[in-house]
Write a protein that holds these residues in place. Structure first.
Motif, PDB file in Angstrom:
ATOM      1  N   TYR A   1       2.469   1.708  -3.444  1.00  0.00           N
ATOM      2  CA  TYR A   1       1.503   2.046  -4.494  1.00  0.00           C
ATOM      3  C   TYR A   1       0.925   3.452  -4.288  1.00  0.00           C
ATOM      4  O   TYR A   1       0.730   4.188  -5.254  1.00  0.00           O
ATOM      5  CB  TYR A   1       0.378   1.017  -4.543  1.00  0.00           C
ATOM      6  N   ASP A   2       0.655   3.816  -3.042  1.00  0.00           N
ATOM      7  CA  ASP A   2       0.174   5.172  -2.782  1.00  0.00           C
ATOM      8  C   ASP A   2       1.192   6.200  -3.270  1.00  0.00           C
ATOM      9  O   ASP A   2       0.826   7.230  -3.853  1.00  0.00           O
ATOM     10  CB  ASP A   2      -0.095   5.368  -1.285  1.00  0.00           C
ATOM     11  N   LYS A   3       2.464   5.923  -3.032  1.00  0.00           N
ATOM     12  CA  LYS A   3       3.526   6.821  -3.477  1.00  0.00           C
ATOM     13  C   LYS A   3       3.584   6.884  -4.999  1.00  0.00           C
ATOM     14  O   LYS A   3       3.722   7.960  -5.592  1.00  0.00           O
ATOM     15  CB  LYS A   3       4.867   6.344  -2.909  1.00  0.00           C
TER      16      LYS A   3
ATOM     17  N   VAL B   1       1.164   6.295  -7.142  1.00  0.00           N
ATOM     18  CA  VAL B   1      -0.018   7.007  -7.640  1.00  0.00           C
ATOM     19  C   VAL B   1       0.153   8.512  -7.472  1.00  0.00           C
ATOM     20  O   VAL B   1      -0.188   9.301  -8.363  1.00  0.00           O
ATOM     21  CB  VAL B   1      -1.292   6.513  -6.921  1.00  0.00           C
ATOM     22  N   GLN B   2       0.693   8.918  -6.347  1.00  0.00           N
ATOM     23  CA  GLN B   2       0.904  10.347  -6.104  1.00  0.00           C
ATOM     24  C   GLN B   2       1.945  10.926  -7.054  1.00  0.00           C
ATOM     25  O   GLN B   2       1.816  12.065  -7.518  1.00  0.00           O
ATOM     26  CB  GLN B   2       1.334  10.569  -4.653  1.00  0.00           C
TER      27      GLN B   2
ATOM     28  N   LYS C   1     -12.295   0.928  -1.830  1.00  0.00           N
ATOM     29  CA  LYS C   1     -11.121   1.635  -2.332  1.00  0.00           C
ATOM     30  C   LYS C   1     -10.717   1.095  -3.704  1.00  0.00           C
ATOM     31  O   LYS C   1     -10.276   1.843  -4.573  1.00  0.00           O
ATOM     32  CB  LYS C   1      -9.955   1.526  -1.353  1.00  0.00           C
TER      33      LYS C   1
ATOM     34  N   TYR D   1      -2.859  -1.278  -8.832  1.00  0.00           N
ATOM     35  CA  TYR D   1      -3.143  -1.104  -7.403  1.00  0.00           C
ATOM     36  C   TYR D   1      -4.593  -1.491  -7.108  1.00  0.00           C
ATOM     37  O   TYR D   1      -4.883  -2.154  -6.103  1.00  0.00           O
ATOM     38  CB  TYR D   1      -2.868   0.337  -6.994  1.00  0.00           C
TER      39      TYR D   1
ATOM     40  N   ARG E   1      -2.704   2.725 -11.459  1.00  0.00           N
ATOM     41  CA  ARG E   1      -3.950   2.714 -10.692  1.00  0.00           C
ATOM     42  C   ARG E   1      -4.689   1.395 -10.887  1.00  0.00           C
ATOM     43  O   ARG E   1      -5.285   0.863  -9.946  1.00  0.00           O
ATOM     44  CB  ARG E   1      -4.829   3.889 -11.111  1.00  0.00           C
TER      45      ARG E   1
ATOM     46  N   MET F   1     -10.286   3.291  -7.085  1.00  0.00           N
ATOM     47  CA  MET F   1      -9.021   3.307  -7.823  1.00  0.00           C
ATOM     48  C   MET F   1      -9.224   2.861  -9.267  1.00  0.00           C
ATOM     49  O   MET F   1      -8.676   3.462 -10.202  1.00  0.00           O
ATOM     50  CB  MET F   1      -8.019   2.393  -7.112  1.00  0.00           C
TER      51      MET F   1
ATOM     52  N   ASP G   1       0.829  -1.211   0.000  1.00  0.00           N
ATOM     53  CA  ASP G   1       0.000   0.000   0.000  1.00  0.00           C
ATOM     54  C   ASP G   1       0.860   1.256   0.000  1.00  0.00           C
ATOM     55  O   ASP G   1       0.601   2.206  -0.750  1.00  0.00           O
ATOM     56  CB  ASP G   1      -0.915   0.029   1.225  1.00  0.00           C
TER      57      ASP G   1
END
Length: 228
Positions: A130-132, A134-135, A159, A147, A144, A163, A127
């Motif tokens: 993947y959050d990093k 996506v950002q 979520k 993820y 996306r 996504m 997580d």
């Protein structure tokens, strides 16, 4: 701890029969230059992650034998340590954003694989990466989608839907396949058919998706949702 969700019929069809797993060979990743210096073959290590991912980035796992699965489990552990080393030592120097993004993408996949092998804490680590990702690339629909597939596989439906829907908005046709599985998980057969039809317009050679679509249309597939 996040659970794993398997759609017994749908995922069995969507996973192609695996080729025999080729275990990671660390010695082969150490290259010697003409001057005698030695270095890790980063490209070779990345290809090993991709090979492992082809068998274990989706659930259920896709191995020919228990022996292959056990080797892959060991490799998932070993590759994590290699990536930690790379992160701490080799990448202390400045590298360009593209190379760092690829490195973090492969690292995220290692934790997806570990989650599918029931390794504690792997989902949270995936997580975070993947959050990093996506950002860092907010308009990258494919990351996306990937993820979102992981979120769906780890039973975080809301979520995952968010996504995957945002991936669709960014033009990722592959997201339709995951959204078809999401629809099946929520007893929306018509929604699943619609997503699969759109997906197959972009990927007409995906025979497993075509079989799933045909099975849903003919009502020959019984969907069972299982928590692992």
């Amino acid at each position: 701890m996040f659970t794993k969700t398997a759609l017994a019929a749908a995922l069995a069809l969507s996973c192609a029969l695996a080729a025999p797993y080729e275990p990671y060979d660390h010695d082969a990743m150490i290259k010697t230059a003409p001057d005698g210096s030695r270095a890790l073959d980063i490209g070779g290590i990345y290809r090993s992650v991709d090979n492992l991912c082809a068998h274990a980035c989706e659930y259920p796992l896709n191995f020919d034998s228990e022996k292959d699965a056990e080797a892959a489990y060991r490799d998932a552990r070993a590759l994590e340590e290699i990536f930690k080393f790379l992160s701490q030592e080799l990448f202390k120097k400045d590298i360009d954003a593209k190379d760092r993004y690829e490195f973090e993408h492969k690292f995220a996949r290692i934790y997806v694989i570990q989650h599918n092998f029931d390794i504690k804490g792997a989902a949270e680590k995936a997580d975070a990466l993947y959050d990093k990702l996506v950002q860092e690339e907010p308009k990258n629909g494919e990351i996306r989608t990937e993820y979102g597939e992981f979120l769906l596989n780890s039973s975080r439906d809301q979520k995952a839907q968010q996504m995957l829907s945002s991936a669709l908005e960014l033009g990722s046709m592959r997201a339709h396949h995951a959204l078809a599985l999401f629809s099946l998980m929520h007893d929306d057969k018509e929604g699943a058919i619609k997503h699969l039809q759109t997906y197959l317009e972009a990927y007409p050679k995906n025979s497993s998706a075509a079989q799933l679509l045909e099975g849903l249309k003919s009502s020959n597939i019984k969907i069972e949702k299982k928590q692992q």
